[in-house]
Design a protein around this motif. Sequence first.
Motif, mmCIF file in Angstrom:
data_model
loop_
_atom_site.group_PDB
_atom_site.id
_atom_site.type_symbol
_atom_site.label_atom_id
_atom_site.label_comp_id
_atom_site.label_asym_id
_atom_site.label_seq_id
_atom_site.Cartn_x
_atom_site.Cartn_y
_atom_site.Cartn_z
ATOM 1 N N ASP A 92 0.946 -1.083 -0.026
ATOM 2 C CA ASP A 92 0.070 -0.021 0.159
ATOM 3 C C ASP A 92 0.804 1.271 -0.270
ATOM 4 O O ASP A 92 0.649 2.058 -0.770
ATOM 5 N N ALA A 93 1.636 1.233 0.857
ATOM 6 C CA ALA A 93 2.865 2.269 0.817
ATOM 7 C C ALA A 93 3.625 2.442 -0.437
ATOM 8 O O ALA A 93 3.776 3.710 -0.885
ATOM 9 N N THR A 94 3.681 1.326 -0.902
ATOM 10 C CA THR A 94 4.793 1.632 -2.326
ATOM 11 C C THR A 94 3.671 2.185 -3.364
ATOM 12 O O THR A 94 4.164 3.151 -4.156
ATOM 13 N N VAL A 95 2.584 1.422 -3.293
ATOM 14 C CA VAL A 95 1.695 1.984 -4.447
ATOM 15 C C VAL A 95 1.277 3.331 -4.056
ATOM 16 O O VAL A 95 1.178 4.305 -5.187
ATOM 17 N N ARG A 96 1.157 3.619 -2.851
ATOM 18 C CA ARG A 96 0.891 5.193 -2.754
ATOM 19 C C ARG A 96 1.788 6.153 -2.977
ATOM 20 O O ARG A 96 1.701 7.043 -3.746
ATOM 21 N N ARG A 97 2.923 5.741 -2.721
ATOM 22 C CA ARG A 97 4.166 6.427 -2.994
ATOM 23 C C ARG A 97 4.469 6.548 -4.432
ATOM 24 O O ARG A 97 4.792 7.800 -4.965
ATOM 25 N N ASP A 98 4.529 5.373 -5.085
ATOM 26 C CA ASP A 98 5.076 5.365 -6.393
ATOM 27 C C ASP A 98 3.886 5.688 -7.418
ATOM 28 O O ASP A 98 3.969 6.452 -8.345
ATOM 29 N N LEU A 99 2.669 4.992 -7.307
ATOM 30 C CA LEU A 99 1.684 4.953 -8.392
ATOM 31 C C LEU A 99 0.802 6.392 -8.221
ATOM 32 O O LEU A 99 0.188 6.799 -8.851
ATOM 33 N N ALA A 100 1.022 6.992 -7.007
ATOM 34 C CA ALA A 100 0.378 8.442 -6.491
ATOM 35 C C ALA A 100 0.865 9.422 -7.525
ATOM 36 O O ALA A 100 0.431 10.376 -8.044
ATOM 37 N N GLN A 201 13.355 3.735 -12.770
ATOM 38 C CA GLN A 201 12.591 3.704 -11.680
ATOM 39 C C GLN A 201 11.259 3.106 -11.732
ATOM 40 O O GLN A 201 10.892 2.406 -10.453
ATOM 41 N N VAL A 202 10.492 3.265 -12.846
ATOM 42 C CA VAL A 202 9.234 2.499 -13.045
ATOM 43 C C VAL A 202 9.644 1.025 -12.824
ATOM 44 O O VAL A 202 8.837 0.496 -12.089
ATOM 45 N N ASP A 203 10.573 0.550 -13.411
ATOM 46 C CA ASP A 203 10.936 -0.947 -13.378
ATOM 47 C C ASP A 203 11.384 -1.205 -11.994
ATOM 48 O O ASP A 203 10.745 -2.420 -11.359
ATOM 49 N N LYS A 204 12.095 -0.567 -11.209
ATOM 50 C CA LYS A 204 12.181 -0.699 -9.826
ATOM 51 C C LYS A 204 10.867 -0.925 -9.167
ATOM 52 O O LYS A 204 10.813 -1.953 -8.292
ATOM 53 N N ASN A 205 10.229 0.092 -9.234
ATOM 54 C CA ASN A 205 8.910 0.118 -8.404
ATOM 55 C C ASN A 205 8.084 -1.234 -8.819
ATOM 56 O O ASN A 205 7.476 -1.845 -7.844
ATOM 57 N N VAL A 206 8.200 -1.785 -10.151
ATOM 58 C CA VAL A 206 7.442 -2.853 -10.443
ATOM 59 C C VAL A 206 7.886 -3.875 -9.878
ATOM 60 O O VAL A 206 7.477 -4.925 -9.227
ATOM 61 N N GLN A 211 8.186 -8.459 -5.985
ATOM 62 C CA GLN A 211 8.820 -9.201 -4.620
ATOM 63 C C GLN A 211 7.749 -9.262 -3.568
ATOM 64 O O GLN A 211 7.887 -10.199 -2.928
ATOM 65 N N ARG A 212 7.161 -8.169 -3.322
ATOM 66 C CA ARG A 212 6.305 -8.158 -2.301
ATOM 67 C C ARG A 212 5.073 -9.122 -2.536
ATOM 68 O O ARG A 212 4.622 -9.950 -1.523
ATOM 69 N N SER A 213 4.786 -9.267 -3.945
ATOM 70 C CA SER A 213 3.530 -10.261 -3.999
ATOM 71 C C SER A 213 4.204 -11.758 -3.747
ATOM 72 O O SER A 213 3.267 -12.401 -3.617
ATOM 73 N N ALA A 214 5.440 -11.799 -4.231
ATOM 74 C CA ALA A 214 5.937 -13.220 -3.964
ATOM 75 C C ALA A 214 6.028 -13.610 -2.545
ATOM 76 O O ALA A 214 5.537 -14.694 -2.232
#
Lengths: 482, 218
Positions: A92-100, A201-206, A211-214
Amino acid sequence: MSVSSIYMITPSPLLSGLIWFIGITVVLYLARSHAHRTISALARVVHNAMRLSARAVTGAEQRLQQRNREVLLEQGREATERQIEREFERIDATVRRDLAEYPALHRHLSEEILKIDEDYNASIEVPPAPPGWVKAVEAVAKIPASKGDPMVGRVLEDIHQSLNKASIKAIEEYRKESHERHRILNRMMPHWRKLKQLLGQVDKNVTSLLQRSAAIDRHMENYEAIIQQSDSAVRMLSSSSLTRFFISAFVLAIAVGGALINFHLIARPLSEMVGGTSMIMGFPLNNVAALVIILVELTMGLFLMEALRITRLFPVIGALNDKTRVRMAWTFFFILLFLATVEAGLAFMRELLMEEDAATRALLRGDETAQFTQSSYLWITTAAQMGMGFVLPFALMFVAIPLETFVHSLRTVIGLIGVGLLRSLAWLLRVLGNGARYAGVAFNNFYDLVIFAPLWIERLIQQKRAAAPPGDKSQDFQEVAS
Amino acid sequence: MIRRLCNLLGLLLIVTLLSACGDDTPRTRGVYMLMDTSGTYTKELKQAQRVINYILANLQPGDSFAVARVDTGSFSEKDIIAKVTFDDRPSRANQQKREFRDRIDHFVKTVKGSAYTDITGGMLQAIEWLNESRAGHKTILIFSDLKEDLKEGYVRDIPLQLGGFKVVALNVTKLRSDNVDPREYLNRLAAWQERVESGGGSWQVVNDLERLESVLVL
């Protein structure tokens, strides 16, 4: 009446012993069937009692084992849920930080691409237009009377010169434009680099999300195994619980060492505040005060960790609304900070007292100069003591983490020990029960061994009676009677 | 609600027990030192000063210490040169130790020898003072040759009540007459030992002050 006087029926001890033996043997023979029944009954009673007890203990062991299993699975489920929850929080934090920031990133990328596109368009090579008067030259060249005509020759010579000039000018123009295009292309380089960086950066976030999903997948597998209450899950949880128990016990032992150092750091200077001669339950008051301060620090540390939701020993604190919880966390932190500052002050005081003690002792020894001698390195120990006094309360705050693990794993360990003890008790009861059963048989045999003589006579008579023809039993009886 | 009430009562009970367990006289020590100032023994007072400093260095906050002179009539508070019960606070206790030392220094510099030696009177005064101090461990140090020389009319044939006391004779020097007949010296020591032990106290003699640290346990 002494035992010996009872024993000595005749003056000869041997004869007395023989009479006693015969008498006892006869009595035991007469009471044989009753004695056998009594011994067997007693053995049966003990055997059954032990068997029933063993069964009850085995039942209790199985119930405890079942309870342990339930607790273990419940703890495992809770821990896995917590891990999954944490992973989701991180996602959630990653999505909020990066996808926001994605719209901004998208806009940024579009702008970069637009600039590159503009630059590309600006750098397109346009072939130089052929001069318009070339057609006029061709027309002049086609004039029939032109050959040998000096007028035409001059005109053509002029045209040739003009053409050369135009060509040189066109080449210069072309070079200039080419240079301009190269400059534009050169200007595109930072945009390309920026574009590459943004895509990286986009690649890193993805990748992070993947990794988190794994990790979540892994936790979910464990969670499913726990929900299904599989034996492998129980074994895994039990093993990890034991490991955590020993590790947390080790860390707690280290923390106890830290607390002891902390105690010695503040106990002596506290005698300046509360006195060192009064006693509470046989302990000096300053020692008790030091212990109380350390325990208060530990408690504040525990509460702070609870308020930060790092541990969950007190669900009441964790369940508070965020505003209150954060306020409480700050309150605990300030109390801890205050206590740490007090400890630093006490550590400084301790150093002063030690110096004063040393000076007084030196003075009493007659070393007059000692009290004025100050080591230039003394500030190092003072600073170290103060630093330790300040840092140790915060270090002890983290005891909450191993303590929580210890408390949780302790339940499993105690459960396992309880199961082991009950199993051992059941085994012991079974052994005792069987021992009592066979002891009864052994006692009966021993009884018969003591009265072997009448039994032997009895057997002889029985054999004789069995060998005699039917109806001759009265004769046998007479023989025996005689 | 009932459970909370029970918890509260339990807490109150613990607090009451804790406060009731407070004890003001647990392990404090009381030391009373008698210094013989008669005749030629005044020359030994430098040694006594050393012993006093050693004792001062070893005493802790809460302990009591008094130094008294043995003169013609020693059963008097006036013969106490310095007395102190050390403060609970270590810093104040250190200050008291320095002041005590200064008073003893001053006394040693200005002392004048007395004509008679009333050790029994000093012992009686020591017993009284130490009992009043309520110390847990009571020690009487006698820095003297133990030769009692009473002025005519002074009655000192009094049994000493020394139950729980430790009496240590320090630096018991041999007199000239002892050298002529050592039995005098031995009899003197034996008489004091008998007197102390019959009073319920324990007796010790330390003559080699070089070994004071290892021998004298307060």
